[in-house]
Scaffold this active site. Structure first.
Site, PDB file in Angstrom:
ATOM      1  N   ARG A   1       0.938  -1.269  -0.032  1.00 50.46           N
ATOM      2  CA  ARG A   1       0.002   0.129  -0.156  1.00 50.46           C
ATOM      3  C   ARG A   1       0.937   1.135  -0.128  1.00 50.46           C
ATOM      4  O   ARG A   1       1.710   1.415   1.103  1.00 50.46           O
ATOM      5  CB  ARG A   1      -0.822   0.124   1.362  1.00 50.46           C
ATOM      6  CG  ARG A   1      -1.870   1.172   1.349  1.00 50.46           C
ATOM      7  CD  ARG A   1      -2.615   0.984   2.681  1.00 50.46           C
ATOM      8  NE  ARG A   1      -3.556   1.668   2.885  1.00 50.46           N
ATOM      9  CZ  ARG A   1      -4.664   1.995   2.420  1.00 50.46           C
ATOM     10  NH1 ARG A   1      -5.238   1.171   1.766  1.00 50.46           N
ATOM     11  NH2 ARG A   1      -5.476   3.117   2.989  1.00 50.46           N
TER      12      ARG A   1
ATOM     13  N   HIS B   1      -6.868   1.319  -7.188  1.00 47.55           N
ATOM     14  CA  HIS B   1      -6.966   0.419  -6.019  1.00 47.55           C
ATOM     15  C   HIS B   1      -7.844  -0.976  -6.392  1.00 47.55           C
ATOM     16  O   HIS B   1      -8.785  -0.800  -6.118  1.00 47.55           O
ATOM     17  CB  HIS B   1      -7.902   1.362  -5.087  1.00 47.55           C
ATOM     18  CG  HIS B   1      -8.200   0.874  -3.528  1.00 47.55           C
ATOM     19  ND1 HIS B   1      -7.584  -0.292  -3.145  1.00 47.55           N
ATOM     20  CD2 HIS B   1      -8.606   1.259  -2.480  1.00 47.55           C
ATOM     21  CE1 HIS B   1      -7.724  -0.496  -1.872  1.00 47.55           C
ATOM     22  NE2 HIS B   1      -8.389   0.323  -1.265  1.00 47.55           N
TER      23      HIS B   1
ATOM     24  N   GLN C   1     -10.176  -2.871  -4.282  1.00 43.70           N
ATOM     25  CA  GLN C   1     -11.412  -2.343  -3.946  1.00 43.70           C
ATOM     26  C   GLN C   1     -12.305  -2.374  -4.985  1.00 43.70           C
ATOM     27  O   GLN C   1     -13.501  -2.717  -4.999  1.00 43.70           O
ATOM     28  CB  GLN C   1     -11.167  -1.076  -3.553  1.00 43.70           C
ATOM     29  CG  GLN C   1     -12.396  -0.185  -3.054  1.00 43.70           C
ATOM     30  CD  GLN C   1     -12.834  -0.291  -1.815  1.00 43.70           C
ATOM     31  OE1 GLN C   1     -12.196  -0.497  -0.669  1.00 43.70           O
ATOM     32  NE2 GLN C   1     -14.350  -1.032  -1.899  1.00 43.70           N
TER      33      GLN C   1
ATOM     34  N   ASP D   1     -16.506   8.762  -2.724  1.00 39.80           N
ATOM     35  CA  ASP D   1     -15.314   8.658  -1.781  1.00 39.80           C
ATOM     36  C   ASP D   1     -14.925  10.001  -1.136  1.00 39.80           C
ATOM     37  O   ASP D   1     -15.539  10.867  -1.509  1.00 39.80           O
ATOM     38  CB  ASP D   1     -14.222   8.219  -2.556  1.00 39.80           C
ATOM     39  CG  ASP D   1     -12.831   7.548  -2.165  1.00 39.80           C
ATOM     40  OD1 ASP D   1     -13.234   7.437  -0.761  1.00 39.80           O
ATOM     41  OD2 ASP D   1     -12.000   7.147  -2.484  1.00 39.80           O
TER      42      ASP D   1
ATOM     43  N   CYS E   1     -16.239   3.263  -0.282  1.00 43.49           N
ATOM     44  CA  CYS E   1     -15.144   2.526   0.057  1.00 43.49           C
ATOM     45  C   CYS E   1     -14.694   2.726   1.525  1.00 43.49           C
ATOM     46  O   CYS E   1     -14.154   1.820   1.933  1.00 43.49           O
ATOM     47  CB  CYS E   1     -13.816   2.690  -0.953  1.00 43.49           C
ATOM     48  SG  CYS E   1     -12.999   4.127  -0.620  1.00 43.49           S
TER      49      CYS E   1
ATOM     50  N   ARG F   1     -14.615  -7.113   0.745  1.00 45.65           N
ATOM     51  CA  ARG F   1     -13.130  -6.769   0.604  1.00 45.65           C
ATOM     52  C   ARG F   1     -12.569  -8.075   0.985  1.00 45.65           C
ATOM     53  O   ARG F   1     -11.621  -8.651   0.072  1.00 45.65           O
ATOM     54  CB  ARG F   1     -12.579  -5.750   1.370  1.00 45.65           C
ATOM     55  CG  ARG F   1     -12.880  -4.398   0.889  1.00 45.65           C
ATOM     56  CD  ARG F   1     -11.915  -3.959  -0.415  1.00 45.65           C
ATOM     57  NE  ARG F   1     -10.569  -4.116  -0.017  1.00 45.65           N
ATOM     58  CZ  ARG F   1      -9.931  -3.228   0.574  1.00 45.65           C
ATOM     59  NH1 ARG F   1     -10.482  -1.898   0.817  1.00 45.65           N
ATOM     60  NH2 ARG F   1      -8.480  -3.388   0.709  1.00 45.65           N
TER      61      ARG F   1
END
Length: 314
Positions: free
Chosen positions: A109, A136, A139, A233, A273, A301
């Site tokens: 990440r 991402h 996701q 988001d 998310c 997820r």
């Protein structure tokens, strides 16, 4: 278990075909069903080790990946960037070469996407994107899994709208996931917040061949009209704190409120998310209301990432 994806990297969704993404989604559905039936441990990866590098803080990515590898019979080794030799000048290349001798997969990440590309270039084990500035993908795959779960298998029939910063990494991966599966995404964003040109190029090279498309609609009220899915988001991601005042001012008209959601279909769902900045990009009434599927989305997820790990790690 399908073996055609073994040893593949997972940096962006554009690296996979429609058929391959379908395999991942079907595997995730199978693993989730077994989990819900009480099968908490499915030892598909016994003795495997997943290194998890965190340059950015994390809640959902860390816990969901760590739980995923452990439920598959493997183990996770958490590596905080500041505690690694990377922080003292060791190259990404040398880090990749070394970790490849110790573990069976690397999840990272990071702030800049090129770091993942460099890791993958010099690693001999699969490298999985746990978030970068541009993409991402875990996701995005969980998002389409949730959409299909809630709204039916034919994503091509759905109106999916992302409201807010269209240059957001989550928006990028949503575009690619839906597009590669043949669907369409509407991005409702102000000027200056459109998808990144590199992602548009990827989209045109991959999703377009499957009939996928996206459009920009500046007016959020027009965009959300009769939508099946409304997604937003945060407006200020990690690393953008110095831009906060301008970004909040520019994006204020794109806040998802109950009035905006009422423009969508009666059975529309709201997605985020997480983490959410309540009162900024979305109101409490929406994220806690009848439209919201964000907690199921967050749970998914783990199931999707179990599929990614099971399919990619040899």
């Amino acid at each position: 278990m399908y073996s055609g994806l073994k040893n593949r990297d997972f940096l962006t969704l554009a690296e996979f075909t429609k058929e391959e993404l379908t395999v991942m989604l079907e595997t995730a559905a199978h693993l989730k069903l077994r989990y819900k039936m009480g099968e908490r441990a499915i030892p598909l990866l016994p003795g495997r080790h997943l290194a998890m590098i965190f340059e950015k803080p994390s809640t959902r990515t860390r816990v969901s990946f760590e739980a995923a590898i452990k439920e598959l019979g493997g183990d996770a080794i958490v590596l905080h960037y500041g505690e690694m030799q990377l922080a003292r000048g060791e190259t990404i290349e040398d880090t990749a070469r070394t970790l490849s001798r110790y573990v069976d997969g690397i999840m990272a990440r990071v702030y800049e996407h090129y770091k993942l590309e460099k890791l993958a270039e010099y690693s001999t084990v699969p490298v999985i994107n746990g978030l970068s500035d541009l993409h991402h993908p875990a996701q995005g795959l969980a998002d389409v899994f949730t959409i299909v779960e809630k709204k039916g298998r034919d994503i091509t029939r759905l109106k999916i709208v992302f409201v807010g910063d269209g240059g957001d990494n989550v928006a990028h991966s949503l575009m690619l996931a839906v597009g590669i599966l043949g669907g369409k995404v509407t991005i409702s964003a102000p000027k200056g917040y459109d998808p990144h040109p590199s992602v548009v190029k990827l989209f045109n090279e991959t999703a377009a061949r499957y009939g996928g498309s996206f459009e920009i609609e500046r007016d959020p009220w027009k965009a959300v009209k009769d939508a099946d899915v409304v997604y937003t988001d945060v407006w200020v991601s990690m690393g953008q704190e110095k831009e906060r005042e301008k970004r909040v001012k520019d994006l204020e008209p794109y806040k998802v409120t109950s009035l905006l959601m009422k423009q969508a279909k009666q059975d529309a769902i709201f997605m985020h998310c997480l983490p959410a900045h309540r009162g900024e990009e979305v109101t409490d009434e929406v994220i806690d209301g009848k439209w919201s599927v964000v907690w199921d989305q967050a749970e998914n997820r783990k199931h999707v990432q179990k599929a990614i790990l099971a399919l990619l790690i040899p």
